[in-house]
Design a protein around this motif. Structure first.
Motif, mmCIF file in Angstrom:
data_model
loop_
_atom_site.group_PDB
_atom_site.id
_atom_site.type_symbol
_atom_site.label_atom_id
_atom_site.label_comp_id
_atom_site.label_asym_id
_atom_site.label_seq_id
_atom_site.Cartn_x
_atom_site.Cartn_y
_atom_site.Cartn_z
ATOM 1 N N LEU A 127 73.598 49.628 46.989
ATOM 2 C CA LEU A 127 74.435 48.401 46.439
ATOM 3 C C LEU A 127 73.963 47.743 45.461
ATOM 4 N N GLU A 128 75.000 47.345 44.495
ATOM 5 C CA GLU A 128 74.568 46.768 43.246
ATOM 6 C C GLU A 128 74.622 45.265 43.597
ATOM 7 N N SER A 129 74.415 44.493 42.734
ATOM 8 C CA SER A 129 74.747 42.949 42.935
ATOM 9 C C SER A 129 76.175 42.871 42.645
ATOM 10 N N LEU A 130 76.861 41.626 43.136
ATOM 11 C CA LEU A 130 78.135 41.516 42.787
ATOM 12 C C LEU A 130 78.464 41.132 41.240
ATOM 13 N N GLU A 131 79.654 41.668 40.790
ATOM 14 C CA GLU A 131 79.996 41.326 39.393
ATOM 15 C C GLU A 131 80.341 39.994 39.482
ATOM 16 N N GLU A 133 83.451 38.681 38.441
ATOM 17 C CA GLU A 133 84.833 38.849 38.953
ATOM 18 C C GLU A 133 84.704 38.914 40.496
ATOM 19 N N GLU A 134 83.849 39.539 41.123
ATOM 20 C CA GLU A 134 83.900 39.842 42.671
ATOM 21 C C GLU A 134 83.217 38.378 43.328
ATOM 22 N N ARG A 135 82.244 37.922 42.642
ATOM 23 C CA ARG A 135 81.892 36.489 43.107
ATOM 24 C C ARG A 135 82.902 35.526 43.061
ATOM 25 N N PHE A 136 83.730 35.451 42.009
ATOM 26 C CA PHE A 136 84.716 34.523 41.934
ATOM 27 C C PHE A 136 85.727 34.732 43.110
ATOM 28 N N ARG A 137 86.018 35.897 43.010
ATOM 29 C CA ARG A 137 87.183 36.183 44.327
ATOM 30 C C ARG A 137 86.698 35.678 45.525
ATOM 31 N N ILE A 138 85.425 36.065 45.842
ATOM 32 C CA ILE A 138 85.058 35.558 47.090
ATOM 33 C C ILE A 138 84.907 34.093 47.390
ATOM 34 N N VAL A 139 84.530 33.564 46.059
ATOM 35 C CA VAL A 139 84.471 31.947 46.337
ATOM 36 C C VAL A 139 85.609 31.469 46.548
ATOM 37 N N THR A 140 86.737 32.157 45.750
ATOM 38 C CA THR A 140 87.907 31.153 45.848
ATOM 39 C C THR A 140 88.721 31.523 47.168
ATOM 40 N N GLU A 141 88.441 32.879 47.821
ATOM 41 C CA GLU A 141 89.640 33.350 48.583
ATOM 42 C C GLU A 141 88.720 33.178 50.052
ATOM 43 N N VAL A 142 87.603 33.327 50.291
ATOM 44 C CA VAL A 142 86.968 33.068 51.591
ATOM 45 C C VAL A 142 87.287 31.723 52.148
ATOM 46 N N PRO A 143 87.095 30.675 51.428
ATOM 47 C CA PRO A 143 87.348 29.530 52.148
ATOM 48 C C PRO A 143 88.555 29.397 52.462
ATOM 49 N N SER A 144 89.609 29.935 51.749
ATOM 50 C CA SER A 144 91.111 29.854 52.150
ATOM 51 C C SER A 144 91.338 30.503 53.423
ATOM 52 N N LEU A 145 90.217 31.212 53.860
ATOM 53 C CA LEU A 145 90.734 31.838 55.543
ATOM 54 C C LEU A 145 90.860 30.540 56.328
ATOM 55 N N ASP A 156 82.169 26.612 39.857
ATOM 56 C CA ASP A 156 81.213 26.862 38.709
ATOM 57 C C ASP A 156 79.932 26.354 39.109
ATOM 58 N N LEU A 157 79.560 25.437 39.603
ATOM 59 C CA LEU A 157 78.322 25.194 40.176
ATOM 60 C C LEU A 157 77.558 26.237 41.085
ATOM 61 N N LEU A 158 78.535 26.659 42.075
ATOM 62 C CA LEU A 158 78.064 27.758 43.042
ATOM 63 C C LEU A 158 77.747 29.018 42.411
ATOM 64 N N LEU A 159 78.605 29.289 41.422
ATOM 65 C CA LEU A 159 78.512 30.691 40.950
ATOM 66 C C LEU A 159 77.218 30.581 39.725
ATOM 67 N N SER A 160 76.902 29.408 39.418
ATOM 68 C CA SER A 160 75.946 29.457 38.202
ATOM 69 C C SER A 160 74.420 29.879 38.837
ATOM 70 N N ASN A 161 74.481 29.976 40.191
ATOM 71 C CA ASN A 161 73.191 30.511 40.766
ATOM 72 C C ASN A 161 73.270 31.935 40.863
ATOM 73 N N PRO A 162 72.035 32.719 40.331
ATOM 74 C CA PRO A 162 72.059 33.872 40.268
ATOM 75 C C PRO A 162 72.031 34.693 41.323
ATOM 76 N N ALA A 163 71.746 34.142 42.518
ATOM 77 C CA ALA A 163 71.437 34.657 44.009
ATOM 78 C C ALA A 163 72.962 34.898 44.548
ATOM 79 N N THR A 164 74.053 34.435 44.153
ATOM 80 C CA THR A 164 75.253 34.565 44.451
ATOM 81 C C THR A 164 75.639 36.099 44.312
ATOM 82 N N GLY A 165 74.829 36.827 43.515
ATOM 83 C CA GLY A 165 75.218 38.170 43.001
ATOM 84 C C GLY A 165 74.980 39.133 44.476
ATOM 85 N N ASN A 166 74.170 38.310 45.447
ATOM 86 C CA ASN A 166 74.085 38.910 46.574
ATOM 87 C C ASN A 166 75.356 38.427 47.856
ATOM 88 N N PRO A 167 75.937 39.570 48.340
ATOM 89 C CA PRO A 167 77.028 39.169 48.973
ATOM 90 C C PRO A 167 76.755 38.271 50.219
#
Length: 185
Positions: A127-131, A133-145, A156-167
């Motif tokens: 498995l590769e790190s998240l792209e 766009e994938e990270r953005f979708r997770i950050v915007t869609e998961v909390p909406s659940l 933006d602050l959350l996605l600036s952390n490179p560790a967010t490439g790990n799901p």
């Protein structure tokens, strides 16, 4: 092919005792004993005997049952009991049992866990790190659940952390934010 009748997960590192091989194997054996009424089977405390009995438990699962084990973060097992050498993992599983494991590359007593698994001809999926766009979708869609959302600055602050490439990291961060910053959601 039939339905899976039993799924057993173990998330190594999720708790202080979750990294112990003996405790993990004992947990698996206890669950199998209860689920399939294997009352006559012994669950010893000795790790070597426990490893052998784990194999016996797997082979005692009725043929018509399909069982899947999910072991996350195999590389985080304690090195005690030679756990990283995978002596406890049967080389051949019954046809109705599958084990799905995750781990990262790393050295362990001369051979990496991945090298040992490759030597056993296990199927492998890298498995590769998240792209982005994938990270953005997770950050915007998961909390909406849970009927919540982050504002643009928080995203933006959350996605600036490179560790967010790990799901897993990303989902844990979102969950922590939900409890630490309830007003943000």
């Amino acid at each position: 092919r039939g339905y899976i009748s039993f799924v057993m997960g173990h998330f190594i590192g999720a708790g202080p005792r979750s990294t112990n091989l003996r405790i993990m194997l004992k947990r698996f054996c206890l669950a199998l004993k209860e689920r399939f009424s294997l009352d006559d089977m012994e669950i010893p405390d000795d790790v070597e005997k426990l490893s052998q009995n784990f194999n016996k438990f797997l082979n005692a699962i009725p043929d018509y049952e399909k069982v899947v084990f999910v072991i996350d973060a195999l590389n985080q097992l304690d090195k005690t009991y030679r756990a990283h050498q995978l002596h406890w993992l049967p080389r051949k599983l019954p046809h109705n049992v599958k084990i799905i494991m995750s781990c990262i590359e790393g050295e362990s007593e001369g051979n990496s866990i991945i090298d040992i698994l490759r030597g056993r001809n296990c199927s492998e999926l890298q498995l590769e790190s998240l792209e982005a766009e994938e990270r953005f979708r997770i950050v915007t869609e998961v909390p909406s659940l849970s009927a919540k959302s982050l504002d643009a600055e928080q995203v933006d602050l959350l996605l600036s952390n490179p560790a967010t490439g790990n799901p897993l990291y990303l989902l844990v961060a979102l969950e922590e934010m939900r409890f630490l910053l309830p007003e943000a959601f």
